[in-house]
Enzyme design. Structure first.
Site, PDB file in Angstrom:
ATOM      1  CG  HIS A 227     -10.927 -28.222 -35.206  1.00 34.20           C
ATOM      2  ND1 HIS A 227     -10.931 -28.181 -33.834  1.00 34.20           N
ATOM      3  CD2 HIS A 227     -11.933 -29.043 -35.549  1.00 34.20           C
ATOM      4  CE1 HIS A 227     -11.913 -28.945 -33.381  1.00 34.20           C
ATOM      5  NE2 HIS A 227     -12.528 -29.479 -34.421  1.00 34.20           N
TER       6      HIS A 227
ATOM      7  CB  CYS B 172      -8.689 -24.498 -29.640  1.00 31.37           C
ATOM      8  SG  CYS B 172      -8.574 -22.707 -29.496  1.00 31.37           S
ATOM      9  CG  HIS B 173     -10.661 -28.085 -30.268  1.00 29.47           C
ATOM     10  ND1 HIS B 173     -10.837 -26.860 -30.877  1.00 29.47           N
ATOM     11  CD2 HIS B 173     -11.636 -28.173 -29.328  1.00 29.47           C
ATOM     12  CE1 HIS B 173     -11.876 -26.249 -30.341  1.00 29.47           C
ATOM     13  NE2 HIS B 173     -12.374 -27.019 -29.399  1.00 29.47           N
ATOM     14  N   GLY B 174      -5.930 -29.245 -29.994  1.00 31.28           N
ATOM     15  CA  GLY B 174      -4.767 -30.099 -30.187  1.00 31.28           C
ATOM     16  C   GLY B 174      -4.479 -30.525 -31.612  1.00 31.28           C
TER      17      GLY B 174
END
Lengths: 420, 169, 258
Positions: free
Chosen positions: B114, B133-135
């Site tokens: 990502h 960080c963003h799953g």
């Protein structure tokens, strides 16, 4: 031309220019009326701009790889020379660029001396120029320290020790400059910071230098005031641009020769030995462009007076517009001044030569005579000469070699003397 | 001025501009290229890792080109789980066999596809890795299963120099 | 053109000025260096032989800390094949670490390793050599004002001291050394190395080879510098000519001469 209000043709251009007159500025720069008789000695202003930009661009790229730390500086320079893509090229351009910069600035200064460009109404241009020159010396000196070789270290030690000549506070100032009790890591990091800063100060001063130039306009080889614009002038673009470009290319050929075929000839071999605080090189010399002042420093047997003499040798130039009492600008019409001018040139070259030699015996004697003459030229010869000299008749315009009816030999001689 | 003369002059100017432009280009390139990886960085392109002390079910993280590389010695169950996943369930379909030449060893760049964070071991909904960080959830083959990451974690070029040593790069 | 001549005279004056830095002017031995001149290139054979002399003779005391084994296979250098360079690197023992147990360990060298140093540090090198530090050789040629000629001469400059000069223990007489006294014994003797290409191993030949090698270690990009320089200068001359004629054209619009 430049005196008329510039009105952009397009609607957007007008809208933009009303808010930020960049287009007016561009128009002023392209149309700027320039005397059409400028010779090649006048191209060094453009060449110097090129030098400054080259130094800034190569300096920025070097700073991306250089490490300002006493333990790593030398190694990082070798890393640049060996591993960084084109690192050797960028470093050699930067190192030799400093020499080329000074070569150009000396020609620029001596051109001004010959044609009296420092005289009224151009005193401010001249003084800004002297400040730029001083900053250049500071930048060059600090830049030379950064590779952290033997000459870097001992050059830094010797030059910073000059301040110890100041009575009472001298020692304190030197310790403050060093950030310690000797030239060491704190000295290196602050020199790097200042070496990075100064070129941008110079850039700002160059803008002022050119701004101040554009108020009265260029001096010219005949040294007379001209009407602008008139048939004595040409627009800066394309006439001067192409001429400056041609001279710049000639200059770049010499520059390229040094960079590609003799990149270390202007430097000192000892600077490829890593700095060692325990061993001083047998023979310490500054870079060639500082040699005349180094000779002046060494020719005075007293520490404080030596420093004062060296500084005065530079600062005296700032007073030049008032020391030279002659109303005539160009040396072309000053037969006696012309002789003294060339003696001064020789004097400075001799000072440079003895500056590279050991300060003993005959060399020291020559250095003392040359130092004395240097000051004599500015403090005695120039003021007296301006009052006593019988000058040649000056033409009234560049185009018409008319001087109140008398035939103008000077104009013909003019061309000759420039190519001498 | 005659027509012919004008043309010649135009040609001269064009040639001058063209030759000048070539020179500017040639000068700009070194200034750009100096920012590319230098010779000493390129020389460090490969690294050798001793994996003899790694027991099944454990992961070690090693540094390669300044980035973390996960080396996991997978258990039999983990291999079976990785192989059992159907291709249509995957966002970025890739067979486990293609990712781990020797199924016992999974070697991959420990960088979330990502935005470059380092995912956590043995976390997430798929018994693999989870990027905090963003799953983003990765399975035991390092394939993206859930979350914003677009692709599976990258498998670098590597080889077994001998039974105990992996050479990455 | 007079203008340009004058400019050149100033330049020559300045560079002669710079050259006169060296306090003593000694005539060095001369030889035909392949790397001099506009198209100067290194003699590959000499570089490879020079590397051999360096490793077998000089490297026992002199470090070469800015070079890596990979450099030996790089273009413009001795140009050993990558396989050869790997073998050379592997023949040295490199200290690496710390490993997972926090200990330093020895392993065979890799291409990315720097040349292994003969001594741990400057102090050790100084102590082992009778108080004289054997200088690092990476940039030695550039660090001596005589350059390649100086090193070449020095290697062949050992002689019996003239009458009146007494030498201390461990000090030798050399015609080309600054002050004529040197703490390094004559490093080369006939046949001290054996060249695989059958070149004779006279002192003169070995001096030339190792000096060529040292020139390369000091200036590894010398060849590309010369090649690029020639192209750059030819290009600048062409552009200068074009600009010159453009300038003539432009200035012909007004009566004044340029």
């Amino acid at each position: 031309m430049s005196d008329q209000e510039y009105i952009p043709k397009s609607k957007f251009g007008k809208w933009f220019n009303d808010r930020l007159p960049l287009l007016s500025l561009a128009s002023h720069l392209t149309d700027y009326p320039t005397p059409k008789n400028l010779n090649y000695w006048w191209t060094f202003g453009g060449i110097l701009t090129f030098c400054l930009i080259t130094q800034i661009v190569t300096g920025l790229t070097l700073a991306m790889h250089y490490i300002a730390h006493a333990d790593m500086a030398f190694e990082s320079v070798e890393h640049i020379m060996r591993d960084v893509n084109y690192g050797w090229l960028i470093r050699y351009i930067h190192a030799n660029g400093a020499s080329m910069f000074f070569l150009a600035v000396y020609i620029h200064i001596f051109r001004s001396l010959f044609y009296g460009s420092y005289k009224s109404p151009r005193e401010i241009i001249w003084i800004i120029g002297i400040i730029i020159y001083l900053l250049m010396m500071a930048a060059a000196f600090m830049g030379y320290v950064l590779p952290w070789g033997q000459m870097s270290f001992w050059g830094a030690t010797v030059i910073t020790n000059l301040f110890s000549a100041i009575p009472l506070v001298g020692e304190g100032i030197v310790t403050w400059l060093w950030g310690g009790y000797s030239v060491d890591n704190p000295t290196l990091t602050r020199f790097f910071t200042l070496h990075y800063l100064i070129p941008f100060l110079i850039l700002g001063l160059v803008v002022l230098h050119i701004w101040a130039l554009h108020v009265p306009g260029n001096n010219n080889p005949v040294g007379i005031d001209i009407k602008k614009p008139s048939k004595d002038t040409v627009p800066f673009h394309p006439y001067i641009v192409i001429k400056d470009g041609f001279a710049l290319l000639m200059f770049m050929i010499v520059f390229a020769f040094f960079v590609f075929y003799a990149p270390n000839i202007l430097g000192h071999a000892d600077n490829y030995i890593e700095a060692n605080p325990l061993v001083t090189p047998a023979h310490i010399v500054p870079e060639w462009y500082l040699l005349p002042f180094y000779a002046i420093l060494r020719s005075v047997p007293d520490k404080l007076l030596g420093v004062i003499a060296m500084l005065s040798a530079i600062l005296i130039l700032a007073a030049l517009p008032w020391l030279d009492t002659s109303k005539i600008r160009s040396a072309v019409f000053r037969p006696l001044y012309k002789q003294f001018y060339w003696i001064l040139v020789a004097d400075v070259l001799i000072l440079g030569y003895v500056g590279a030699m050991p300060a003993e015996g005959l060399y020291l004697l020559i250095a003392r005579v040359a130092t004395a003459y240097y000051f004599l030229h500015f403090l005695v010869i120039l003021p007296v000469l301006g009052l006593k000299e019988k000058t040649l008749p000056v033409p009234l315009s560049i185009t018409d070699p008319v001087l109140g009816g008398s035939p103008n030999i000077a104009m013909a001689k003019n061309k000759e003397s420039l190519s001498q | 001025m005659s027509e012919k003369k004008t043309n010649r002059r135009d040609f001269l100017f064009t040639a001058t501009y063209a030759v000048g432009a070539v020179g500017v280009g040639a000068t700009v390139w070194p200034m750009i290229d100096q920012m590319n990886p230098d010779a000493s960085v390129k020389a460090l392109a490969s690294t050798e890792v001793d994996v003899s002390s790694l027991t099944p079910g454990k992961t070690i993280t090693v540094l390669w080109r300044g980035k973390p590389v996960f080396i996991r010695r997978r258990t039999e169950e983990e291999i079976a789980e990785a192989k059992s996943v159907k291709m249509e369930e995957l966002k970025d379909p890739e067979k486990d066999e293609d990712r781990a030449k020797n199924p016992e060893w999974l070697v991959m760049l420990g960088v979330c596809t990502h935005l470059g964070c380092v995912p956590l071991n043995d976390k997430g909904d798929y018994n693999g890795w989870f990027c905090p960080c963003h799953g983003s959830h990765y399975d035991i083959s390092g394939r993206i299963r859930k979350g914003p990451a677009p692709t599976n974690m990258t498998v670098p070029k590597y080889e077994f120099v001998n039974a105990n040593t992996i050479k990455i790069g | 053109m007079k203008y340009f001549t004058k400019f050149l005279i100033i330049l020559i004056f300045l560079s002669s000025n710079v050259n006169s830095y060296s306090a003593e002017n000694i005539e060095y031995l001369k030889t035909d260096w392949s790397f001099k001149g506009l198209f100067g290139k290194f003699d590959r054979g000499a570089l490879q032989r020079g590397y051999q002399v360096y490793t077998e003779v000089c490297a026992s005391c002199h470090s070469m800390k800015y070079l890596s084994y990979r450099n030996l296979a790089e273009k413009g250098g001795p140009e050993f094949s990558e396989a050869q360079a790997k073998v050379i690197a592997a023949s040295f023992e490199v200290t690496d670490g710390p490993n997972a147990d926090g200990e330093m360990f020895k392993r065979p060298g890799k291409l990315s390793d720097k040349f292994v140093m003969p001594y741990e540090n400057v102090e050790a090198a100084t102590a082992a050599n009778g108080g004289a530090y054997p200088p690092d050789m990476s940039v030695l040629i550039k660090a001596r004002s005589g350059g390649a000629d100086y090193i070449y001469s020095l290697l062949q400059g050992y002689d019996e001291p003239p009458a009146g000069i007494t030498l201390d223990e461990g000090v030798y007489y050399n015609k080309y050394m600054y002050g004529n006294k040197i703490k390094m014994a004559s490093p080369l003797s006939e046949g001290i190395v054996e060249y695989s290409d059958g070149t004779e191993t006279s002192i003169e030949q070995m001096s030339k080879d190792v000096t060529t090698f040292l020139m390369w270690t000091a200036e590894p990009h010398l060849e590309s510098r010369h090649q690029m320089g020639f192209k750059a200068i030819v290009y600048l001359i062409i552009l200068t000519i074009l600009v010159y004629f453009s300038m003539k054209k432009i200035w012909s619009r007004i009566e004044t001469e340029v």
